[in-house]
Write a protein that holds these residues in place. Sequence first.
Motif, PDB file in Angstrom:
ATOM      1  N   GLU A 154     -13.965 -12.211   7.267  1.00 45.10           N
ATOM      2  CA  GLU A 154     -13.297 -12.766   6.087  1.00 45.10           C
ATOM      3  C   GLU A 154     -14.084 -12.484   4.818  1.00 45.10           C
ATOM      4  O   GLU A 154     -13.484 -12.287   3.749  1.00 45.10           O
ATOM      5  N   HIS A 177     -13.017  -9.169   3.401  1.00 46.91           N
ATOM      6  CA  HIS A 177     -11.845  -9.300   2.525  1.00 46.91           C
ATOM      7  C   HIS A 177     -12.261  -9.865   1.163  1.00 46.91           C
ATOM      8  O   HIS A 177     -11.825  -9.382   0.115  1.00 46.91           O
ATOM      9  N   TYR A 223      -8.963 -16.589   7.481  1.00 44.02           N
ATOM     10  CA  TYR A 223      -8.123 -16.030   6.425  1.00 44.02           C
ATOM     11  C   TYR A 223      -8.820 -16.171   5.081  1.00 44.02           C
ATOM     12  O   TYR A 223      -9.741 -16.970   4.924  1.00 44.02           O
ATOM     13  N   ALA A 225      -7.051  -5.567   2.831  1.00 45.21           N
ATOM     14  CA  ALA A 225      -6.683  -5.753   4.245  1.00 45.21           C
ATOM     15  C   ALA A 225      -7.648  -5.019   5.169  1.00 45.21           C
ATOM     16  O   ALA A 225      -8.051  -5.552   6.211  1.00 45.21           O
ATOM     17  N   ASN A 261      -7.289  -6.680  14.719  1.00 45.33           N
ATOM     18  CA  ASN A 261      -6.760  -6.969  13.385  1.00 45.33           C
ATOM     19  C   ASN A 261      -6.020  -5.796  12.764  1.00 45.33           C
ATOM     20  O   ASN A 261      -5.287  -5.978  11.805  1.00 45.33           O
ATOM     21  N   ASP A 294      -4.170  -7.835   9.759  1.00 51.76           N
ATOM     22  CA  ASP A 294      -4.488  -6.930   8.659  1.00 51.76           C
ATOM     23  C   ASP A 294      -3.706  -5.619   8.724  1.00 51.76           C
ATOM     24  O   ASP A 294      -3.342  -5.069   7.688  1.00 51.76           O
ATOM     25  N   LYS A 321      -0.520  -6.114   7.032  1.00 52.16           N
ATOM     26  CA  LYS A 321      -0.657  -6.230   5.582  1.00 52.16           C
ATOM     27  C   LYS A 321      -0.710  -4.850   4.929  1.00 52.16           C
ATOM     28  O   LYS A 321      -0.231  -4.675   3.812  1.00 52.16           O
TER      29      LYS A 321
END
Length: 184
Positions: free
Chosen positions: A25, A28, A67, A84, A128, A136, A139
């Motif tokens: 996370e 990101h 997240y 992402a 992911n 992800d 996304k």
Amino acid sequence: MDWLRAAFAIVFTLGLFIISLLVHELGHTVAVWGMMGWDKVKVISAGSVSFFRHGKLRLGILPTWGYVLYAEDEATPEMRRIIAVAGPMASLMLAGVFSLLHIVIQAKGWSEAMYAMALANYAICGFNLIPIPPLDGWKVVETYLPSLGILLTRESRAKLYQWGTIIVVVGSCLYVAIVGPYHR
């Protein structure tokens, strides 16, 4: 005394998993921060059943989900793709660190723990990138939908994420039930 060692091993492993989710996370987060500014980051969450909250950070005791909430509406499709992919890339780098620690650490038990965490982080990275909402990979795919003439409303996007989460959870449970948790 064996129960104490087992309890320590469980707590230590949970801690490493929470750290792994947090690093993912934070990947990101760093991407959002670098392209949009720190003020665009709203929440950074790793794990569920929060036991620690400080500012924008939430840490949970169960290593199940993570997240980052940010001002997504203000990001361009290119920014959203980079954001992402930044999480899985952070997991990949952490897997490399754990792989190196596995090689360097010679103590029995600790070396195996580092190997298991390397595998877990490779799995977090790969998992992911699957294009199922809310992962992800989806996304990234989602940023290309408008160019294909597919426009998602907030409601349809929320519904996709809701059903995608159900598919991910049920699929993961079925995989573990069929293959087992320690398949090699």
